[in-house]
Design an enzyme around this catalytic site. Structure first.
Site, PDB file in Angstrom:
ATOM      1  N   LYS A  58       0.846  -1.205   0.000  1.00  9.62           N
ATOM      2  CA  LYS A  58       0.000   0.000   0.000  1.00  9.62           C
ATOM      3  C   LYS A  58       0.881   1.254   0.000  1.00  9.62           C
ATOM      4  CE  LYS A  58      -3.906  -2.364   2.105  1.00  9.62           C
ATOM      5  NZ  LYS A  58      -4.697  -2.727   3.290  1.00  9.62           N
ATOM      6  N   GLN A 102      -5.169  -1.782   9.467  1.00  6.03           N
ATOM      7  CA  GLN A 102      -5.003  -3.079   8.814  1.00  6.03           C
ATOM      8  C   GLN A 102      -5.599  -4.175   9.696  1.00  6.03           C
ATOM      9  OE1 GLN A 102      -3.820  -3.384   5.704  1.00  6.03           O
ATOM     10  NE2 GLN A 102      -4.173  -5.590   5.738  1.00  6.03           N
ATOM     11  N   ASP A 125     -11.401   2.605   3.877  1.00  6.95           N
ATOM     12  CA  ASP A 125     -11.745   1.180   3.727  1.00  6.95           C
ATOM     13  C   ASP A 125     -13.264   0.985   3.631  1.00  6.95           C
ATOM     14  OD1 ASP A 125      -9.754  -0.766   3.529  1.00  6.95           O
ATOM     15  OD2 ASP A 125      -9.264  -0.702   5.664  1.00  6.95           O
TER      16      ASP A 125
END
Ligand code: GUN
Length: 293
Positions: A58, A102, A125
């Site tokens: 990422k 994460q 997200d």
């Protein structure tokens, strides 16, 4: 678009990701001209090796497209409050437009407590309960990256969705559930199955669009797929010999499907691409002074 001759056209995720990133790079350039560099903060807790690789990828993708990124790493025995304090500071930081925690978090963490502490307008997200509610009601703020990537792949190949029967195998919060909702929003008739569904083939054989996200290696074989169906394989599984394979038995299914995504090189490259897009979108909204209510 690659035609394999006998059977399915391959949906090349790497190629589509490249095109999408080139288009969104222009939007980054426009933001830079306006004095805004999009910024993403990634929080990682613990030492899960897969998570460490995802985060590294990422960060690299951000750098390639011109997004500033920073990683906040916490040990696996970290205190939840320390992570919440970090998120609060990032919420207030005007240089950070997107915040991502994460997953998975270590067991002492309450996922929803952590995720709902992210400002809704920075939740790139799309996992905040508010954003989930927005998605359910057709008022999407941020679409979760993997199903968003699947929708882009379908659209790039002009695959019709409205009125089609879509079968989603998998019910995770990250892929299965939002995938089903996004297909429903576009007018598909949606069936949600799991790897435990009794007589799964009875459902999958009726799918015009079949999306599989179970984490079970090659569980979908040719006998479970309708001729000409669009087959999207979200799985990425490592076999004992070290090779990667999807949840779909690619070699047999490509002979009956109309379209199919490979693993690797299918959905995988799209997930990070859509994270970049959501971060750019967040920066554009911040520049426009948009307030989400
Ligand atoms: N872990 C596995 N997939 C994801 C994802 O899309 N986002 C985050 N934050 N964690 C993940």
């Amino acid at each position: 678009m690659t035609d394999t001759g006998a059977g399915a056209q391959i949906i090349d995720g790497k190629e589509i990701a490249k095109l999408v990133r080139a288009e969104w790079k222009l939007r980054v350039d426009r933001l830079l001209q306006a004095g805004v560099k999009p910024g993403l903060a990634v929080i990682i807790v613990g030492d899960n090796p897969a998570s460490a690789i995802y985060v590294k990828n990422k960060v690299k993708a951000c750098s390639d497209i011109g997004i500033y990124s920073e990683v906040h790493s916490f040990p696996k025995d970290a205190n939840q409050q320390d992570v919440l304090d970090c998120i609060r500071a990032l919420n207030d930081n005007p240089h950070i437009h997107g915040i991502l925690v994460q997953l998975p978090l270590p067991p002492q963490f309450e996922n929803n407590r952590v995720i709902t502490s992210i400002a809704v307008e920075k939740d790139v997200d799309g996992f905040h309960l508010y954003n989930v509610g927005a998605l359910v009601t057709g008022n999407t703020i941020f679409a979760p990256c993997t199903p968003f990537g699947v929708m882009v792949m379908l659209d790039r190949h002009a695959i019709p969705i409205e009125g089609r029967h879509a079968v989603v195998v998998g019910r995770s919060n990250i892929v299965g559930k939002p995938m089903a909702l996004m297909l429903l929003e576009r007018g598909a008739t949606v069936t949600i199955c799991t790897s435990k569904t009794r007589d799964l083939a009875q459902f999958t054989r009726n799918a015009d669009i079949l999306v599989v996200a179970t984490g079970k290696s090659r569980m979908i074989n040719a006998g479970m797929v309708k001729s000409g169906a669009v087959v999207i394989d979200v799985g990425i599984n490592r076999l004992s010999d070290g090779t990667l394979c999807g949840d779909v038995d690619f070699d047999s299914v490509k002979k009956v499907a109309g379209f199919i995504t490979p693993v690797p090189g299918g959905v995988g490259p799209m997930t990070i691409t859509m994270l970049l897009c959501n971060t750019i979108l967040a920066a554009e909204r911040a520049l426009a002074g948009a307030k989400i209510q």
